[in-house]
Design an enzyme around this catalytic site. Structure first.
Site, mmCIF file in Angstrom:
data_model
loop_
_atom_site.group_PDB
_atom_site.id
_atom_site.type_symbol
_atom_site.label_atom_id
_atom_site.label_comp_id
_atom_site.label_asym_id
_atom_site.label_seq_id
_atom_site.Cartn_x
_atom_site.Cartn_y
_atom_site.Cartn_z
ATOM 1 N N ASP A 68 -60.674 -16.712 -105.266
ATOM 2 C CA ASP A 68 -60.243 -17.621 -104.208
ATOM 3 C C ASP A 68 -61.300 -18.690 -103.977
ATOM 4 O O ASP A 68 -62.419 -18.600 -104.482
ATOM 5 C CB ASP A 68 -60.028 -16.841 -102.908
ATOM 6 C CG ASP A 68 -58.842 -15.894 -102.980
ATOM 7 O OD1 ASP A 68 -57.906 -16.163 -103.760
ATOM 8 O OD2 ASP A 68 -58.859 -14.881 -102.259
ATOM 9 N N TYR A 95 -66.606 -5.781 -107.687
ATOM 10 C CA TYR A 95 -66.712 -6.723 -106.582
ATOM 11 C C TYR A 95 -67.870 -6.284 -105.706
ATOM 12 O O TYR A 95 -68.075 -5.099 -105.497
ATOM 13 C CB TYR A 95 -65.418 -6.742 -105.767
ATOM 14 C CG TYR A 95 -64.234 -7.229 -106.555
ATOM 15 C CD1 TYR A 95 -63.911 -8.575 -106.562
ATOM 16 C CD2 TYR A 95 -63.455 -6.350 -107.295
ATOM 17 C CE1 TYR A 95 -62.826 -9.035 -107.298
ATOM 18 C CE2 TYR A 95 -62.369 -6.795 -108.028
ATOM 19 C CZ TYR A 95 -62.061 -8.143 -108.031
ATOM 20 O OH TYR A 95 -60.995 -8.597 -108.762
#
Length: 147
Positions: A52, A110
């Site tokens: 994103d 992540y």
């Protein structure tokens, strides 16, 4: 036709994300333009996933197909000379024709950083989330299972 795998690091704070978008600065478009500049070819860069807007990456994997004869050891250097300083091609390697960054991916990691200090930090403020209040670690561990 050669299949080239790239490992990419980027600071995403000024980008609208990985994927090409007509009205936002994006990582994919910047790298594809750099590839066009060094090979003369318009290519489609395939990533292992998308990020994103504002998200960074330490090791995004992507691949593209080319007819270029540029020596593999010089591709990362050539691309980096054309890219913004916030994008770095860490490695480039020739891979088998059937390698696909998304479908050949074996895993992703992540990292979310919470700075739980009282004052926070000036240097890493864009890389971590600052929460000065006491954290309930037991609740965090339970909710972590959802992720």
């Amino acid at each position: 036709m050669r299949n080239i795998k790239l490992v990419i690091e980027y600071d995403g704070k000024k980008f609208g994300g990985w994927q090409k978008q007509p009205t936002k600065l994006n990582i994919q478009g910047e790298i594809e333009q750099a590839i066009k500049e060094i090979t003369g070819e318009k290519v489609e860069l395939t990533a292992s996933g998308r990020t994103d807007g504002g998200v960074h990456s330490l090791g995004q994997v992507a691949n593209f197909k080319t007819n270029s004869n540029i020596e593999i050891g010089k591709i990362a250097i050539a691309l980096n000379s054309k890219l913004k300083k916030s994008i770095v091609i860490k490695t480039a390697e020739e891979v088998p024709e059937d390698f696909h960054a998304r479908y050949s991916c074996k895993g992703k990691k992540y990292r979310y950083i919470i700075n739980n200090s009282y004052q926070g930090t000036a240097i890493y403020r864009d890389l971590e989330y600052h929460i000065p209040q006491k954290l309930d670690v037991k609740k965090m561990r339970r909710s972590n299972k959802i992720f």
